[in-house]
Write a protein that holds these residues in place. Structure first.
Motif, mmCIF file in Angstrom:
data_model
loop_
_atom_site.group_PDB
_atom_site.id
_atom_site.type_symbol
_atom_site.label_atom_id
_atom_site.label_comp_id
_atom_site.label_asym_id
_atom_site.label_seq_id
_atom_site.Cartn_x
_atom_site.Cartn_y
_atom_site.Cartn_z
ATOM 1 N N GLN A 53 0.821 -1.213 0.000
ATOM 2 C CA GLN A 53 0.000 0.000 0.000
ATOM 3 C C GLN A 53 0.854 1.262 0.000
ATOM 4 O O GLN A 53 0.569 2.222 -0.720
ATOM 5 N N ARG A 56 2.314 1.630 -3.436
ATOM 6 C CA ARG A 56 1.277 2.086 -4.364
ATOM 7 C C ARG A 56 1.041 3.591 -4.209
ATOM 8 O O ARG A 56 0.936 4.325 -5.204
ATOM 9 N N LEU A 57 0.968 4.075 -2.972
ATOM 10 C CA LEU A 57 0.764 5.507 -2.737
ATOM 11 C C LEU A 57 1.946 6.323 -3.246
ATOM 12 O O LEU A 57 1.770 7.424 -3.785
ATOM 13 N N GLN A 60 1.493 6.650 -6.910
ATOM 14 C CA GLN A 60 0.362 7.520 -7.222
ATOM 15 C C GLN A 60 0.740 8.989 -7.094
ATOM 16 O O GLN A 60 0.420 9.809 -7.968
ATOM 17 N N LEU A 63 3.232 9.947 -9.936
ATOM 18 C CA LEU A 63 2.558 10.179 -11.219
ATOM 19 C C LEU A 63 1.707 11.443 -11.174
ATOM 20 O O LEU A 63 1.606 12.164 -12.167
ATOM 21 N N ALA A 64 1.090 11.716 -10.022
ATOM 22 C CA ALA A 64 0.302 12.944 -9.895
ATOM 23 C C ALA A 64 1.187 14.173 -10.098
ATOM 24 O O ALA A 64 0.779 15.154 -10.738
ATOM 25 N N ALA A 90 5.367 11.645 -2.407
ATOM 26 C CA ALA A 90 5.822 10.401 -3.043
ATOM 27 C C ALA A 90 7.057 9.869 -2.326
ATOM 28 O O ALA A 90 7.163 8.657 -2.051
ATOM 29 N N GLU A 180 -3.163 -4.337 -12.523
ATOM 30 C CA GLU A 180 -2.925 -3.080 -11.801
ATOM 31 C C GLU A 180 -1.575 -2.449 -12.130
ATOM 32 O O GLU A 180 -1.516 -1.250 -12.463
ATOM 33 N N TYR A 184 -0.556 1.448 -14.144
ATOM 34 C CA TYR A 184 0.449 2.459 -13.794
ATOM 35 C C TYR A 184 1.458 2.623 -14.939
ATOM 36 O O TYR A 184 1.866 3.752 -15.251
#
Length: 204
Positions: A53, A56-57, A60, A63-64, A90, A180, A184
Motif C-alpha cells: 500500500q 502504491r501511494l 500515485q 505520477l500525480a 511520493a 494493476e 500504472y
C-alpha cells in the motif's frame, strides 16, 4: 468586465490555496494504514499488504506530480505550486515502503543487502529510491537559488527515470501478469509521450 476561462479560474483558485493542506491531507493515509495493519484489518498478511500500500501511494503521488506539467501545457491549468508537495509525498511514502520492508519484512540487514544485490526487482526499486533522494533534498526554494534554475531542472529530470524504475519494480514484484501494475505503466507511458508532443501553449 473580463470573463475568466475555466483554466484561468482554476489557476486563480489554486494560487490562493496554501501548500500545507496538500502535505497534511496527503500524509494522513500513512499512519491510518499503519493502524489498520496493527489492528489486523489488512488481511492475513498485514506486513505485505502495508508494504504494497505504501509503495502504491508512492507511485500515485509520483505520477500525480508528473501530471502537473502536461496539464499546464495543454489545458492552461497551472498547478505547478503543488508539484513540490506531491513529489515530497511520493518520497514520504517511498520511505515508509522501504522501512516496512527493512524493519518488519526482512528484519535482517544482511538479508536485505542480499536481496538488493541478487533480486532484480529489489535492485530496481532501490535504484529508484536513490534517485529520488537528491530530488527531495533539493526541493526547497533555497536549493533552487543555490543551484540555479537550469541546473535544478536538469537534476529533477531524474524523476522520470525514477518513475520508470518504480513501475518496473511494481510489475516485477507481482506474481504473474496482473492488470494493476500495467495501469500504472500505461499512465506513465502516456505522461512520457506527452512530453514529446509540441504544445500550442509554448509561451504560456
Amino acid at each position: 468586465m473580463t470573463t475568466l476561462t475555466w483554466p484561468q479560474r482554476l489557476t486563480a483558485g489554486a494560487r490562493r490555496l496554501p501548500e500545507w493542506p496538500v502535505f497534511v491531507l496527503g500524509a494522513l493515509p500513512g499512519p491510518w494504514f499503519f493502524w489498520l495493519g496493527l489492528s489486523g484489518q489488512l488481511g492475513v498478511e498485514p506486513i505485505e499488504a502495508l508494504e504494497h500500500q505504501y509503495g502504491r501511494l508512492a507511485l500515485q503521488f509520483l505520477l500525480a506530480g508528473l501530471v502537473v506539467s502536461p496539464l499546464w501545457r495543454f489545458s492552461g491549468v497551472n498547478l505547478v505550486k503543488f508539484r513540490r508537495p506531491l513529489g515530497l509525498l511520493a518520497f514520504y511514502y517511498l520511505c515508509l515502503h522501504l522501512l516496512v520492508w527493512l524493519l518488519l519484512d526482512v528484519q535482517i540487514p544482511a538479508q536485505a543487502w542480499a536481496d538488493i544485490v541478487k533480486r532484480p526487482f529489489v535492485t530496481l526499486g532501490m535504484a529508484g529510491f536513490v534517485l529520488l533522494v537528491p530530488l527531495a533534498v533539493t526541493s526547497t526554494r533555497a536549493a533552487i537559488r543555490r543551484m540555479g534554475p537550469a541546473a535544478w531542472r536538469r537534476l529533477h529530470r531524474l524523476v522520470y527515470l525514477a518513475a520508470i524504475l518504480g513501475v518496473v519494480h511494481f510489475i516485477m514484484g507481482r506474481k504473474g501478469l496482473q492488470y494493476e501494475p500495467l495501469i500504472y505503466a500505461g499512465g506513465l507511458a502516456v505522461l512520457l509521450a506527452l512530453r514529446l508532443v509540441p504544445s500550442r501553449a509554448k509561451g504560456r
